[in-house]
Motif scaffolding. Structure first.
Motif, short mmCIF file in Angstrom:
data_model
loop_
_atom_site.label_atom_id
_atom_site.label_comp_id
_atom_site.label_asym_id
_atom_site.label_seq_id
_atom_site.Cartn_x
_atom_site.Cartn_y
_atom_site.Cartn_z
N VAL A 100 -20.01 -17.60 -3.48
CA VAL A 100 -18.25 -17.46 -2.83
C VAL A 100 -18.81 -15.83 -2.60
O VAL A 100 -18.13 -14.98 -3.80
CB VAL A 100 -17.68 -18.10 -2.98
N VAL A 101 -18.43 -15.73 -1.62
CA VAL A 101 -17.99 -13.83 -1.61
C VAL A 101 -16.49 -13.90 -0.93
O VAL A 101 -16.32 -14.51 -0.55
CB VAL A 101 -18.53 -13.51 -0.29
N THR A 102 -15.38 -13.39 -1.75
CA THR A 102 -13.99 -12.64 -0.91
C THR A 102 -13.94 -10.62 -1.58
O THR A 102 -14.96 -10.25 -1.82
CB THR A 102 -13.21 -13.08 -2.85
N PHE A 103 -13.13 -10.84 -0.50
CA PHE A 103 -13.09 -9.06 -0.32
C PHE A 103 -11.17 -9.12 -1.06
O PHE A 103 -10.49 -9.96 0.05
CB PHE A 103 -12.56 -8.62 1.57
N ASP A 104 -10.98 -8.67 -1.75
CA ASP A 104 -10.20 -8.34 -3.02
C ASP A 104 -8.76 -7.32 -2.37
O ASP A 104 -9.96 -5.87 -1.66
CB ASP A 104 -9.89 -8.92 -4.55
N VAL A 105 -7.98 -6.79 -2.74
CA VAL A 105 -7.42 -5.37 -2.92
C VAL A 105 -6.60 -5.68 -4.12
O VAL A 105 -5.77 -6.60 -4.11
CB VAL A 105 -6.61 -5.43 -1.67
N VAL A 106 -6.66 -4.47 -4.71
CA VAL A 106 -5.66 -3.80 -5.83
C VAL A 106 -4.16 -2.88 -5.68
O VAL A 106 -5.61 -2.00 -4.82
CB VAL A 106 -6.29 -3.72 -6.98
N LEU A 107 -3.18 -3.09 -5.52
CA LEU A 107 -2.66 -1.95 -5.25
C LEU A 107 -1.83 -2.12 -6.30
O LEU A 107 -1.72 -2.04 -6.73
CB LEU A 107 -1.05 -3.01 -4.21
N VAL A 108 -2.06 -0.37 -6.64
CA VAL A 108 -1.51 0.36 -7.56
C VAL A 108 -0.39 1.26 -7.00
O VAL A 108 -0.30 2.29 -6.07
CB VAL A 108 -2.24 1.44 -8.85
N ALA A 109 1.00 0.99 -7.51
CA ALA A 109 1.93 2.29 -7.54
C ALA A 109 3.01 2.50 -8.72
O ALA A 109 2.89 1.68 -9.96
CB ALA A 109 2.87 1.33 -6.78
N PRO A 110 3.12 3.30 -8.84
CA PRO A 110 3.44 4.40 -10.05
C PRO A 110 4.77 3.60 -10.27
O PRO A 110 5.71 3.31 -9.67
CB PRO A 110 4.35 6.06 -9.39
N GLY A 111 4.56 3.65 -11.86
CA GLY A 111 5.99 2.64 -12.53
C GLY A 111 5.43 1.51 -12.44
O GLY A 111 6.25 0.59 -12.70
N ARG A 112 5.27 0.59 -11.63
CA ARG A 112 4.29 -0.75 -11.63
C ARG A 112 3.14 -1.38 -11.85
O ARG A 112 2.21 -0.68 -11.91
CB ARG A 112 4.30 -1.33 -10.21
N LEU A 113 3.00 -2.46 -11.84
CA LEU A 113 2.24 -3.17 -12.77
C LEU A 113 1.44 -3.23 -11.28
O LEU A 113 2.10 -3.52 -10.29
CB LEU A 113 2.49 -5.04 -13.53
N PRO A 114 -0.45 -2.65 -11.68
CA PRO A 114 -0.12 -3.26 -10.20
C PRO A 114 -0.76 -4.76 -9.82
O PRO A 114 -0.71 -5.49 -10.59
CB PRO A 114 -2.73 -2.60 -10.74
N ARG A 115 -0.88 -4.72 -8.29
CA ARG A 115 -0.84 -6.17 -8.12
C ARG A 115 -2.26 -6.32 -7.54
O ARG A 115 -2.65 -6.01 -6.70
CB ARG A 115 -0.24 -6.00 -6.36
N HIS A 116 -2.81 -7.92 -7.90
CA HIS A 116 -4.07 -7.95 -7.59
C HIS A 116 -4.24 -9.39 -6.08
O HIS A 116 -3.56 -9.93 -6.11
CB HIS A 116 -4.73 -9.11 -8.37
N LEU A 117 -4.41 -8.81 -4.87
CA LEU A 117 -4.79 -10.24 -3.81
C LEU A 117 -5.72 -9.72 -3.71
O LEU A 117 -6.94 -9.74 -3.27
CB LEU A 117 -4.19 -8.88 -2.26
N GLN A 118 -5.83 -11.19 -3.49
CA GLN A 118 -7.31 -12.50 -3.97
C GLN A 118 -7.71 -12.61 -2.14
O GLN A 118 -6.51 -12.99 -1.95
CB GLN A 118 -7.59 -13.39 -4.60
N ASN A 119 -8.59 -12.78 -2.23
CA ASN A 119 -8.62 -12.85 -0.79
C ASN A 119 -7.97 -12.31 0.85
O ASN A 119 -7.32 -12.34 1.76
CB ASN A 119 -9.31 -14.58 -0.75
N ALA A 120 -7.63 -10.72 0.32
CA ALA A 120 -7.12 -9.95 1.29
C ALA A 120 -7.42 -10.43 2.85
O ALA A 120 -6.87 -10.31 3.44
CB ALA A 120 -6.45 -8.59 1.24
N PHE A 121 -8.38 -10.65 2.69
CA PHE A 121 -9.05 -10.16 4.47
C PHE A 121 -10.31 -11.20 4.47
O PHE A 121 -11.18 -10.90 2.40
CB PHE A 121 -9.09 -8.55 5.03
N GLY A 122 -11.28 -11.68 4.80
CA GLY A 122 -12.18 -12.08 5.58
C GLY A 122 -13.39 -11.72 5.99
O GLY A 122 -12.80 -10.30 6.38
N PHE A 123 -14.47 -12.17 6.28
CA PHE A 123 -15.34 -10.93 6.83
C PHE A 123 -15.97 -11.72 8.42
O PHE A 123 -16.43 -10.38 8.41
CB PHE A 123 -17.06 -12.61 6.27
#
Length: 120
Positions: free
Chosen positions: A97-120
């Motif tokens: 199964v293939v997913t396209f995820d995004v990890v958002l990083v901002a100063p002073g914050r824990l990173p945020r993992h967005l699973q299945n952020a967009f499709g094929f």
């Protein structure tokens, strides 16, 4: 020689990718590749958990909204091309199964993992 601001941006990107790798590992993902590039395609991180293969884009900005907005349709297309090239060279992953995820990083914050952020 690269301009100082480009060098800083490159280093900031590498640091954000390292943070994303640790977050994914903490969540049980195994890192298969980093900075995979072939032809017009590029993927920051390729990660595996069970039968799911995630192609992960990492974005570091001043806040999460700006980081999420930076994942443009053009970038999504580049990531898809990178995923296609990766899968073409590694047929063992054909049934995953293939997913396209995004990890958002901002100063002073824990990173945020967005699973299945967009499709094929």
């Amino acid at each position: 020689m690269a301009a100082p601001e480009r060098v800083r941006a490159f280093r900031r990107g590498l640091s954000a990718e390292t943070i994303a790798v640790w977050l994914l590992r903490f969540k049980g993902w195994r890192i298969v590749a980093r900075r995979f590039a072939e032809g017009p395609g590029e993927v920051d991180i390729v990660a595996l958990r069970g039968r799911t293969l995630a192609f992960v884009e990492v974005k570091a900005r001043a806040d999460f909204a700006a980081a999420a907005a930076a994942v443009t349709p053009r970038q999504q297309a580049r990531i898809r091309r990178g995923a296609e090239a990766f899968l073409a060279r590694r047929p063992a992953y054909a049934g995953y199964v293939v997913t396209f995820d995004v990890v958002l990083v901002a100063p002073g914050r824990l990173p945020r993992h967005l699973q299945n952020a967009f499709g094929f």
